[in-house]
Design a protein around this motif. Structure first.
Motif, short mmCIF file in Angstrom:
data_model
loop_
_atom_site.label_atom_id
_atom_site.label_comp_id
_atom_site.label_asym_id
_atom_site.label_seq_id
_atom_site.Cartn_x
_atom_site.Cartn_y
_atom_site.Cartn_z
N CYS A 61 -20.68 3.67 -8.02
CA CYS A 61 -19.34 3.80 -7.44
C CYS A 61 -18.42 2.66 -7.87
CB CYS A 61 -19.42 3.78 -5.92
SG CYS A 61 -20.34 5.14 -5.20
N ALA A 62 -17.13 2.93 -7.76
CA ALA A 62 -16.09 1.90 -7.81
C ALA A 62 -15.06 2.27 -6.75
CB ALA A 62 -15.45 1.80 -9.18
N ASP A 63 -14.35 1.28 -6.23
CA ASP A 63 -13.45 1.48 -5.09
C ASP A 63 -12.26 0.56 -5.27
OD1 ASP A 63 -12.54 2.31 -2.60
OD2 ASP A 63 -14.15 1.37 -1.45
N ALA A 64 -11.06 1.07 -5.03
CA ALA A 64 -9.85 0.26 -5.18
C ALA A 64 -8.75 0.81 -4.30
CB ALA A 64 -9.39 0.23 -6.64
N ALA A 65 -7.79 -0.04 -3.96
CA ALA A 65 -6.65 0.39 -3.14
C ALA A 65 -5.44 -0.46 -3.46
CB ALA A 65 -6.99 0.28 -1.65
N THR A 66 -4.27 0.13 -3.24
CA THR A 66 -3.02 -0.61 -3.36
C THR A 66 -1.99 0.01 -2.45
OG1 THR A 66 -1.47 -1.58 -4.96
CG2 THR A 66 -1.99 0.75 -5.24
N THR A 67 -0.96 -0.75 -2.13
CA THR A 67 0.17 -0.26 -1.35
C THR A 67 1.44 -0.40 -2.17
OG1 THR A 67 -0.90 -0.87 0.73
CG2 THR A 67 1.48 -0.49 0.80
N ILE A 68 2.24 0.68 -2.19
CA ILE A 68 3.42 0.75 -3.05
C ILE A 68 4.65 1.02 -2.19
CG2 ILE A 68 4.41 1.88 -5.09
CD1 ILE A 68 0.92 2.82 -4.23
N PRO A 69 5.73 0.29 -2.42
CA PRO A 69 6.98 0.64 -1.74
C PRO A 69 7.59 1.88 -2.39
CG PRO A 69 7.34 -1.20 -3.23
CD PRO A 69 5.87 -0.90 -3.27
N VAL A 70 8.08 2.78 -1.58
CA VAL A 70 8.74 3.99 -2.08
C VAL A 70 10.24 3.72 -2.09
CG1 VAL A 70 9.07 6.46 -1.76
CG2 VAL A 70 6.91 5.40 -1.05
N GLY A 71 10.80 3.56 -3.28
CA GLY A 71 12.21 3.20 -3.36
C GLY A 71 12.43 1.77 -2.91
N ALA A 72 13.57 1.52 -2.28
CA ALA A 72 13.95 0.17 -1.88
C ALA A 72 13.42 -0.16 -0.49
CB ALA A 72 15.46 0.02 -1.91
N VAL A 73 12.90 -1.39 -0.34
CA VAL A 73 12.49 -1.89 0.97
C VAL A 73 13.13 -3.26 1.17
CG1 VAL A 73 10.31 -0.62 1.00
CG2 VAL A 73 10.37 -2.93 0.04
N ASP A 74 13.28 -3.66 2.45
CA ASP A 74 13.98 -4.91 2.71
C ASP A 74 13.08 -6.12 2.48
OD1 ASP A 74 12.40 -5.32 5.01
OD2 ASP A 74 13.88 -4.39 6.33
N ALA A 75 13.64 -7.30 2.61
CA ALA A 75 12.94 -8.53 2.28
C ALA A 75 11.71 -8.75 3.16
CB ALA A 75 13.89 -9.72 2.40
N ALA A 76 11.78 -8.37 4.42
CA ALA A 76 10.64 -8.56 5.32
C ALA A 76 9.46 -7.70 4.89
CB ALA A 76 11.05 -8.23 6.75
N VAL A 77 9.74 -6.49 4.45
CA VAL A 77 8.68 -5.60 3.99
C VAL A 77 8.12 -6.10 2.65
CG1 VAL A 77 8.11 -3.24 3.32
CG2 VAL A 77 9.67 -3.66 5.23
N GLN A 78 8.98 -6.58 1.79
CA GLN A 78 8.53 -7.16 0.53
C GLN A 78 7.58 -8.33 0.78
OE1 GLN A 78 11.98 -8.14 -1.81
NE2 GLN A 78 12.73 -6.03 -1.82
N ARG A 79 7.88 -9.12 1.80
CA ARG A 79 7.02 -10.26 2.11
C ARG A 79 5.66 -9.80 2.62
NH1 ARG A 79 6.06 -13.79 6.45
NH2 ARG A 79 5.39 -15.85 5.71
N LEU A 80 5.63 -8.76 3.46
CA LEU A 80 4.36 -8.21 3.92
C LEU A 80 3.53 -7.74 2.72
CD1 LEU A 80 2.41 -7.13 6.11
CD2 LEU A 80 3.81 -5.04 6.17
N LEU A 81 4.15 -7.05 1.79
CA LEU A 81 3.45 -6.61 0.59
C LEU A 81 2.90 -7.80 -0.21
CD1 LEU A 81 5.93 -3.85 -0.56
CD2 LEU A 81 3.48 -3.47 -0.22
N ALA A 82 3.73 -8.82 -0.37
CA ALA A 82 3.33 -9.98 -1.17
C ALA A 82 2.16 -10.71 -0.52
CB ALA A 82 4.52 -10.92 -1.35
N VAL A 83 2.22 -10.89 0.80
CA VAL A 83 1.14 -11.58 1.51
C VAL A 83 -0.15 -10.76 1.44
CG1 VAL A 83 0.33 -12.34 3.78
CG2 VAL A 83 2.64 -12.94 3.00
N GLY A 84 -0.04 -9.45 1.63
CA GLY A 84 -1.23 -8.61 1.56
C GLY A 84 -1.92 -8.68 0.21
#
Length: 251
Positions: free
Chosen positions: A104-127
């Motif tokens: 097996c192999a296993d992977a995951a990612t989270t992608i913003p759909v279109g534009a997101v605000d700075a707070a959401v961008q920070r959550l993505l970056a920290v994650g």
């Protein structure tokens, strides 16, 4: 029991990781508002089967999809459906596994759909950064909880919270093998890391500290407050030469 992988086994897992990374990259390229989550599941299944593999979540967990398709407050195990479409400003988490040539192999990612605000961008970056904080600790001489501590301490110091109910894991002939890898805890505990270990490291990071909840479908896990969550994962191998990220892809 932790199963150490021999050189020939690692060769198979490298190939599977490369294929899975290419598939996940392809799915990310297709993310846009208006697409139903079932679109991504159908594409993922076709790509997995075209590679000679099988959807690992179906094989090992009985999950009703090739991918976990989770949006916004959904942390993991979101069921793909034609009834749920992506909207501008959503966070879309894709978790995917492949079972091919016995491994097996296993992977995951989270992608913003279109534009997101700075707070959401920070959550993505920290994650995403927390995943790499954990991977940096995968080296000979370290203990398993050094990985956990690196992830959790970074996330908490950044003002977010790790999901405690779900953990990373060993991976190989089965999707989930020993050891379990929490995303929090003190350093310097647990087994010593050694060559031949293959681990799926997967922090899930959220905005609240409440316990998670599971919806009535018995699969979809959501945040306690309805706040946002992100999910990042790589399959990594520890060799005599150091850590190798098998699912790195084109990031």
């Amino acid at each position: 029991m932790i199963v150490l992988k021999a050189a020939d086994e690692l060769d198979v897992m490298r190939e599977n990781g490369r294929i899975l990374a290419e598939i996940l990259d392809r799915l990310v390229e297709e993310v846009r508002p208006g697409r139903p989550t079932q679109f991504f599941d159908a594409l993922a299944e076709r790509l997995v089967r075209d590679s000679g593999g099988e959807p690992a979540f179906r094989v090992f967990a009985g999950f009703p999809g090739t991918i976990n398709a989770s949006i916004n407050e959904e942390i993991v195990h979101g069921i793909p459906t034609d009834a749920r479409t992506l909207s501008d400003g959503d966070l879309f988490s894709i978790d995917i596994g492949i079972y091919r040539n016995g491994y097996c192999a296993d992977a995951a990612t989270t992608i913003p759909v279109g534009a997101v605000d700075a707070a959401v961008q920070r959550l993505l970056a920290v994650g995403e950064a927390s995943l790499w904080k954990g991977i940096e600790q995968v080296r000979m001489g370290n203990r398993l909880s050094d990985v956990s501590h690196a992830i959790g301490s970074y996330v908490e110091s950044s003002g977010f919270h790790v999901v405690r109910e779900y953990v990373g894991h060993g991976i190989g002939k089965s999707l989930h093998e020993d050891p379990q890898i929490p995303n929090y805890g003190p350093p310097g505990r647990g087994v010593r890391l050694q060559p031949g270990m293959v681990l799926a490291i997967e922090p899930m990071v959220k905005t609240d500290a409440l316990p998670t909840q599971t919806r009535g479908d018995r699969w979809t896990v959501v945040t306690g407050s309805g706040g946002l969550s992100v999910h990042f994962e790589h399959t990594v191998a520890l060799t005599e030469d150091g850590v190798e990220v098998l699912t790195r892809g084109g990031e």
